[in-house]
Design an enzyme around this catalytic site. Structure first.
Site, short mmCIF file in Angstrom:
data_model
loop_
_atom_site.label_atom_id
_atom_site.label_comp_id
_atom_site.label_asym_id
_atom_site.label_seq_id
_atom_site.Cartn_x
_atom_site.Cartn_y
_atom_site.Cartn_z
N SER A 35 0.80 -1.22 0.00
CA SER A 35 0.00 0.00 0.00
C SER A 35 0.84 1.27 0.00
O SER A 35 0.32 2.34 -0.29
CB SER A 35 -0.93 0.01 1.22
OG SER A 35 -0.20 -0.14 2.42
N ASP A 337 -3.46 8.02 7.87
CA ASP A 337 -4.63 7.22 8.28
C ASP A 337 -4.30 6.16 9.32
O ASP A 337 -5.05 5.22 9.51
CB ASP A 337 -5.26 6.55 7.05
CG ASP A 337 -4.28 5.62 6.33
OD1 ASP A 337 -3.14 5.46 6.81
OD2 ASP A 337 -4.66 5.04 5.29
N HIS A 340 -0.26 4.92 7.05
CA HIS A 340 0.39 5.51 5.89
C HIS A 340 0.71 6.99 6.11
O HIS A 340 0.10 7.63 6.96
CB HIS A 340 -0.50 5.35 4.65
CG HIS A 340 -0.94 3.94 4.42
ND1 HIS A 340 -2.19 3.48 4.81
CD2 HIS A 340 -0.30 2.88 3.87
CE1 HIS A 340 -2.30 2.20 4.51
NE2 HIS A 340 -1.16 1.81 3.94
#
Length: 375
Positions: A35, A337, A340
């Site tokens: 991610s 978040d 990240h």
């Protein structure tokens, strides 16, 4: 109308990006990872199966600071990969899913991806809540992509691209640690993880790639998700008083990075015609955790967007899912978040790679070595 505006914005911003960038010695970027690097693969997959129910990172406020719409990136804006493209004067790397022009770059990274395959974790009773997009899967996509190109085009693509291998491996630890597995158990994953990354690099080399950038692990002890998970079981002595980060988790990240560097040195010796650069994400990020105000941050360990709590992270109420809340100005936060970084923090990490001492050897030597090899 919003889609049209976003499309026009991306064209203009990319044009401006090229105008300010130095000519690149690479034709494109090929990337693998999780991610921290996915520019839309998992979002495309999820929307193709259920267009009316995007994942939480496919909803606002994701993308709000730069693209002005969710793109599948786990940030309010750009990722380190995007900033690398900017530094090199190359287009943003498009996700493999839906990509029709691989010669301009291709990204195989996927949210939730691991270095090790799903079977490894299932044998240990660990579930990946997002995807089975391991490096094994990404390499299968890579081989499939090459099969669509002529031998000459594939050879030129690989010789002239910068391969960004990662960051990958973080989720191999994240899924287990956040599920409550012991640090001793998770530490036993390190050798298999490093071996899998090594195997992937060597496979791509054997197909013809010569230039690699391999990122290490970020300081996870500074992550809002980890700080929340281990808050109740931590003592005052567990924290670094200068940063608020958990020391033992940062030491874990440093151990992974040390092992990765040793393996990259070994691969470089095996394949002396290649250029393998270690990207030290850990030390590129630590300055803004130690001196947040110097870098324009009011907060580094509290998430900008999340479901509340001391660190604004709640695993049951993720950013993008109502009624989670988002800060007014993400540029004042390092953490987006919980897991990240923000666009602002990603920019600083990349600056530390290209303008600081956080690539080994220094990333600018890649072009010089590449030029000498082809001369």
């Amino acid at each position: 109308m919003r889609t049209l505006f976003t499309f026009i914005f991306l064209i203009l911003s990319t044009s401006a990006q090229y105008a300010n960038a130095s000519p690149s010695c690479y034709s494109s970027i090929i990337s693998f990872g999780d991610s921290l690097t996915d520019t839309g693969n998992l979002l495309h997959i999820d929307l193709s199966s259920n267009a009316n129910s995007p994942p939480h990172f496919g909803k606002p406020p994701y993308g709000e600071s730069y693209f002005y719409t969710p793109t599948g990136r786990c940030s309010d804006g750009r990722l380190v990969l995007d900033f690398i493209a900017e530094y090199l004067g190359l287009p943003y790397v498009q996700p493999y899913i839906g990509n029709k022009n691989y010669l301009e770059g291709v990204n195989f990274a996927m949210v939730g991806a691991t270095a090790l395959n799903t079977a490894f974790f299932l044998e240990r009773g660990i579930d990946d809540p997002f995807t089975n997009g391991s490096l094994e899967v990404q390499l299968s996509w890579f081989r499939k992509m090459l099969s669509t190109l002529s031998p000459v085009s594939a050879d030129e693509l690989l010789k002239n691209s910068l391969v960004v291998m990662g960051e990958i491996g973080g989720n191999d630890y994240n899924h287990a640690l956040l599920a409550g597995r012991s640090i001793e158990m998770v530490q036993s994953f390190m050798n298999p993880v490093i071996n899998e990354i090594s195997s992937a690099i060597q496979e791509v080399i054997k197909f013809g790639a010569v230039s690699f950038l391999v990122p290490g692990y970020l300081p996870i002890g500074c992550s809002a998700a980890y700080l929340t998970t281990f808050e109740s079981s931590s003592n005052k002595e567990d924290y670094d008083p200068s940063t608020g980060c958990l020391n033992w988790l940062n030491k874990f990240a440093q151990k992974h990075n040390k092992m990765l560097r040793m393996e990259l040195n070994r691969i470089q010796q095996l394949y002396p015609h290649t250029n393998i650069i270690y990207a030290d994400f850990y030390n590129a990020a630590m300055p803004f955790y130690r001196s947040p105000k110097q870098y324009g941050f009011t907060s580094t360990i509290v998430a900008c967007c999340g479901g509340g709590g001391p660190y604004n992270y709640n695993a049951s109420l993720l950013c993008g899912d109502p009624p989670s809340t988002s800060c007014e100005d993400p540029s004042q936060y390092a953490n987006w978040d919980g897991l990240h970084l923000t666009d602002a923090a990603n920019k600083l990490v990349t600056k530390g790679l290209f303008e600081g001492p956080n690539t080994i050897p220094q990333i600018n030597s890649l072009c010089a070595s590449k030029g000498a090899a082809s001369a």
